[in-house]
Design an enzyme around this catalytic site. Structure first.
Site, PDB file in Angstrom:
ATOM      1  N   HIS A   1       1.074  -1.184   0.002  1.00  0.00           N
ATOM      2  CA  HIS A   1      -0.007   0.068  -0.110  1.00  0.00           C
ATOM      3  C   HIS A   1       0.816   1.272   0.070  1.00  0.00           C
ATOM      4  O   HIS A   1       2.041   1.419   0.701  1.00  0.00           O
ATOM      5  CB  HIS A   1      -0.943  -0.059   1.402  1.00  0.00           C
ATOM      6  CG  HIS A   1      -1.898   1.178   1.251  1.00  0.00           C
ATOM      7  ND1 HIS A   1      -2.741   1.387   0.388  1.00  0.00           N
ATOM      8  CD2 HIS A   1      -1.822   2.320   2.084  1.00  0.00           C
ATOM      9  CE1 HIS A   1      -3.318   2.484   0.768  1.00  0.00           C
ATOM     10  NE2 HIS A   1      -2.858   3.162   1.756  1.00  0.00           N
ATOM     11  N   SER A   2       0.618   2.254  -0.938  1.00  0.00           N
ATOM     12  CA  SER A   2       1.296   3.541  -1.021  1.00  0.00           C
ATOM     13  C   SER A   2       2.831   3.295  -1.192  1.00  0.00           C
ATOM     14  O   SER A   2       3.031   2.638  -2.329  1.00  0.00           O
ATOM     15  CB  SER A   2       0.869   4.257   0.283  1.00  0.00           C
ATOM     16  OG  SER A   2       1.182   5.724   0.232  1.00  0.00           O
ATOM     17  N   MET A   3       3.549   3.605  -0.466  1.00  0.00           N
ATOM     18  CA  MET A   3       4.958   3.266  -0.385  1.00  0.00           C
ATOM     19  C   MET A   3       5.510   1.878  -0.798  1.00  0.00           C
ATOM     20  O   MET A   3       6.074   1.484  -1.652  1.00  0.00           O
ATOM     21  CB  MET A   3       5.837   3.956   0.741  1.00  0.00           C
ATOM     22  CG  MET A   3       7.455   3.575   0.604  1.00  0.00           C
ATOM     23  SD  MET A   3       8.351   3.848   2.066  1.00  0.00           S
ATOM     24  CE  MET A   3       7.906   2.290   3.135  1.00  0.00           C
TER      25      MET A   3
ATOM     26  N   SER B   1      -1.839  -1.135  -4.240  1.00  0.00           N
ATOM     27  CA  SER B   1      -2.940  -0.191  -3.514  1.00  0.00           C
ATOM     28  C   SER B   1      -2.479   1.150  -2.912  1.00  0.00           C
ATOM     29  O   SER B   1      -1.453   1.340  -2.610  1.00  0.00           O
ATOM     30  CB  SER B   1      -3.219  -0.822  -2.035  1.00  0.00           C
ATOM     31  OG  SER B   1      -3.938  -0.200  -1.338  1.00  0.00           O
TER      32      SER B   1
END
Length: 258
Positions: free
Chosen positions: A95-97, A122
């Protein structure tokens, strides 16, 4: 004899004695490996979780943080390759990073002759969509904290705790810098399907910038949007995990058919 535990991930055993798939979970900026630990009871018994442990936080708090995202990906790929001797399929989720790191790890795994059965990303724009917004990691503390507040990913009591902020805000800032310093390299598409998951109201992920993910695979790319912002995966957890389970089931079937 069992292989020694890796410092790079914590394995949460599956409910089944013969797990069909291992899911590596890559955390978002500032997060430790335990943020996804509770998923064990919400996913099928034949899925084993391997929670990625990054240096500079949690049990590795005393270690220096990584100098680059590519360095992290290379280390993680080597550890995943070492753990994959039995040939059991695995998938990557971030997710993200964590999504960007999972993607680069999937690329790095090719040097070991390996590919995940599935890559799930994500809350992240396509990796080639770099530099579309201002550099956030260089903002003064007050402005950077407002960015973090706006993402709604941390409890208010932590954001109001000066001692906690003094300790953890530099970690979050360093993670933002890792992503902002990372430079996308043109490479051959991956040999695994990609699922792109995002919140419809996530101001940090403009929806048109998700489209480029389809260029990163030759096995098909699907996008699923959820109500919510950057942390939609917790805001809509039941719906999100149902989709995640569905995609992982497809990964198991796809690997068995190869």
């Amino acid at each position: 004899m069992p292989s020694p535990a890796s410092p790079w991930f914590s394995v949460v055993p599956a409910g089944s004695s013969s797990p069909a798939l291992r899911l590596y979970c890559f955390p978002y900026a500032g997060a430790g490996h335990t943020v996804f630990q509770h998923w064990r009871t919400r996913l099928a018994d034949d899925i084993e979780l391997a929670l990625v442990k990054l240096p500079g936080r949690g049990g590795r708090f005393g270690e220096p943080q990584a100098r680059s995202l590519a360095e992290l990906a290379d280390c993680l790929a080597a550890e995943i390759a070492r753990a994959s001797g039995a040939g059991r399929p695995f998938a990557l989720f971030g997710h993200s990073m964590g999504a960007l790191l999972a993607f680069e790890t999937a690329r790095a795994l090719r040097r070991f002759g390996l590919s995940p059965a599935h890559l799930l990303v994500s809350g992240r724009t396509a990796p080639a969509a770099h530099g579309w917004r201002e550099r956030l990691s260089d903002l003064p503390d007050a402005a950077f904290l407002e960015v973090i507040r706006g993402m709604n990913g941390l409890p208010q009591e932590l954001l109001d705790n000066g001692e906690w902020l003094e300790l953890f805000l530099p970690i979050i800032r360093a993670d933002f810098a890792l992503c902002e310093d990372h430079r996308y390299r043109q490479e051959a598409p991956l040999d695994c399907p990609i699922d792109v998951l995002a919140g419809r109201n996530d101001a940090s992920v403009p929806l048109p910038l998700l489209d480029g993910w389809s260029e990163e695979t030759r096995r098909g790319c699907r996008t699923r949007l959820f109500p919510g912002g950057h942390f939609f995966l917790f805001e809509r957890q039941a719906e999100f995990l149902a989709v995640l389970q569905d995609r992982l089931s497809l990964a198991e079937v796809g690997h068995a058919a190869v």
